[in-house]
Design a protein around this motif. Sequence first.
Motif, mmCIF file in Angstrom:
data_model
loop_
_atom_site.group_PDB
_atom_site.id
_atom_site.type_symbol
_atom_site.label_atom_id
_atom_site.label_comp_id
_atom_site.label_asym_id
_atom_site.label_seq_id
_atom_site.Cartn_x
_atom_site.Cartn_y
_atom_site.Cartn_z
ATOM 1 N N HIS A 132 0.933 -1.206 -0.257
ATOM 2 C CA HIS A 132 0.389 0.090 -0.130
ATOM 3 C C HIS A 132 0.854 1.293 -0.054
ATOM 4 O O HIS A 132 0.330 2.219 -0.024
ATOM 5 N N GLY A 133 2.216 1.005 -0.140
ATOM 6 C CA GLY A 133 3.164 2.339 -0.160
ATOM 7 C C GLY A 133 3.917 2.314 0.951
ATOM 8 O O GLY A 133 4.645 3.463 0.857
ATOM 9 N N GLY A 134 4.079 1.438 1.862
ATOM 10 C CA GLY A 134 4.904 1.545 3.134
ATOM 11 C C GLY A 134 6.385 0.909 2.232
ATOM 12 O O GLY A 134 6.589 0.708 1.342
ATOM 13 N N CYS A 135 7.311 1.097 3.482
ATOM 14 C CA CYS A 135 8.968 0.797 3.216
ATOM 15 C C CYS A 135 9.166 -0.502 3.651
ATOM 16 O O CYS A 135 8.626 -0.900 4.659
ATOM 17 N N ASP A 136 9.841 -1.335 2.796
ATOM 18 C CA ASP A 136 10.536 -2.579 3.074
ATOM 19 C C ASP A 136 11.683 -2.333 3.951
ATOM 20 O O ASP A 136 12.749 -2.798 3.559
ATOM 21 N N TRP A 137 11.404 -1.805 5.121
ATOM 22 C CA TRP A 137 12.821 -1.473 6.162
ATOM 23 C C TRP A 137 12.961 -2.196 7.241
ATOM 24 O O TRP A 137 11.810 -2.978 7.811
ATOM 25 N N SER A 138 14.119 -2.297 7.611
ATOM 26 C CA SER A 138 14.178 -3.096 9.072
ATOM 27 C C SER A 138 13.734 -2.261 10.162
ATOM 28 O O SER A 138 13.722 -1.057 9.967
ATOM 29 N N LEU A 139 13.777 -2.944 11.241
ATOM 30 C CA LEU A 139 13.412 -2.175 12.511
ATOM 31 C C LEU A 139 14.397 -0.900 12.819
ATOM 32 O O LEU A 139 14.214 0.155 13.031
ATOM 33 N N THR A 140 15.663 -1.246 12.544
ATOM 34 C CA THR A 140 16.769 -0.244 12.617
ATOM 35 C C THR A 140 16.511 1.050 11.795
ATOM 36 O O THR A 140 16.793 1.820 12.099
ATOM 37 N N TYR A 157 -9.628 3.773 -2.689
ATOM 38 C CA TYR A 157 -9.869 4.965 -2.903
ATOM 39 C C TYR A 157 -9.050 5.843 -1.855
ATOM 40 O O TYR A 157 -8.346 7.040 -2.263
ATOM 41 N N PHE A 158 -9.117 5.519 -0.582
ATOM 42 C CA PHE A 158 -8.554 6.468 0.561
ATOM 43 C C PHE A 158 -7.110 6.355 0.602
ATOM 44 O O PHE A 158 -6.346 7.424 0.635
ATOM 45 N N LEU A 159 -6.087 5.227 0.570
ATOM 46 C CA LEU A 159 -4.920 5.009 0.765
ATOM 47 C C LEU A 159 -4.102 5.833 -0.166
ATOM 48 O O LEU A 159 -3.260 6.586 0.233
ATOM 49 N N PRO A 160 -3.992 5.778 -1.330
ATOM 50 C CA PRO A 160 -3.462 6.506 -2.294
ATOM 51 C C PRO A 160 -3.566 8.050 -1.963
ATOM 52 O O PRO A 160 -2.626 8.805 -2.141
ATOM 53 N N ARG A 161 -4.826 8.475 -1.636
ATOM 54 C CA ARG A 161 -5.291 9.762 -1.523
ATOM 55 C C ARG A 161 -4.689 10.422 -0.255
ATOM 56 O O ARG A 161 -4.386 11.801 -0.194
ATOM 57 N N ILE A 162 -4.626 9.383 0.592
ATOM 58 C CA ILE A 162 -4.137 9.919 2.118
ATOM 59 C C ILE A 162 -2.477 10.416 1.725
ATOM 60 O O ILE A 162 -1.756 11.208 2.220
ATOM 61 N N LEU A 163 -1.689 9.371 1.041
ATOM 62 C CA LEU A 163 -0.522 9.727 0.856
ATOM 63 C C LEU A 163 -0.105 10.915 0.099
ATOM 64 O O LEU A 163 0.783 11.533 0.551
#
Length: 410
Positions: free
Chosen positions: A66-74, A114-120
């Motif tokens: 949905h647009g998040g990042c594939d980041w580690s905890l650090t 509808y909402f997730l892309p527009r929130i970004l």
Amino acid sequence: MDLGWSQADRVFQDEVRTFLAEKLTPELRRAGQLMTSVYADHEASMAWQAILHERGWAAPGWPVEHGGCDWSLTQHYIFSRETMLAGAPSLSPMGIRMVAHAIVRYGTQAQKDYFLPRILTGEVFFCQGYSEPEAGSDLAALSMVATLDGDDLVCTGNKIWTTHAAEANWIFALVRTSRSGKKQQGITFVLIEMDSPGIEIRPLVMTSGEQIQNQVFFDDVRVPRSNVIGEIDDGWTVAKYLLEFERGGGAVAPGLQVMAEEIATAAAGQPGPEGGSLADDGAFMRKLADTRIRAEVLEILEYRVLTAVAEGRNPGAASSMLKILGTELSQELTELALEAAGPRGRIYQPHVTAPGGPIAEYLPPADDYRSGEPWQAVAPLRYFNDRAGSIYAGSNEIQRNILAKATLGL
């Protein structure tokens, strides 16, 4: 849990620092460094969100699909701390950090699309409709009524302490759709367009003079049933899930650590009560040292919660612990900042700061005169705003009750 930084983490840190150095304009840095509450100047916040979105970093905590990042905890921690160190303005949490998680978990595919892309992008900007004049910490006592009428809900009532209601074009709200059973039952979670007929917004002036919060009145406001998140009468389930993200799941500790470092630096340049500098005052420095130690403890707890989020679990009762520690530490630090500011911190001069909303009935000096350093002007406004920290998102007394029940079994 491995807290060591790998070479890849250090490379990522350099990447973040380079990005911030290139993209944070002097105006954006000023808006971040002179914030008087948890909310940045609205225009600066939205401008920074647009820059982050272009880079793909506006909502790193979201699922990747949905647009998040594939980041580690650090890497999450590094990004949070580096943005704070650089003086970036904060983003409004209502959409990205709060309702978006409820939509991901309980929304239909159409609602997500509808909402997730527009929130970004900021095209959809949410405010929160929870508290009412007779339902604050006891949120289940809410009485705003929503009656089913065909494919619509007809909403009547009012919400209070609604942050940025004047700027928002959507509100996520809890409404009463049934009065059978326990008071937690019969509540529905619904999304309402703020330009709907029957909505009136009245600003509230805070002790700091800022108009950030509002009271919102609803008079037979029609809302499509398709705007309900989850099920009719089961909104309490959605609200509890969302509140865990409001109370915790972010990285608050780095900001508190930065604040403590800034106070220590300021103390070295401020006169003490018996000559010398404030940094020579043992009582003051002991209080500051205590807050710095507790901020480090808070950081470890945040790692635990971020680990849960990274693994697809919700924060649970730990979010209540983070909410208590984070808000009470912030209050103590704003007290120390006000003490360090000295007499110049008693002067009301919001024109030197970057408040999160308009200042009511205030005319700045014609010559833009300012007394002392900008941080001394920020100190009293931040102090006033932080008094609410132990009340919003559920009072800290309520959070202690949750911990006693969920963790200790009392």
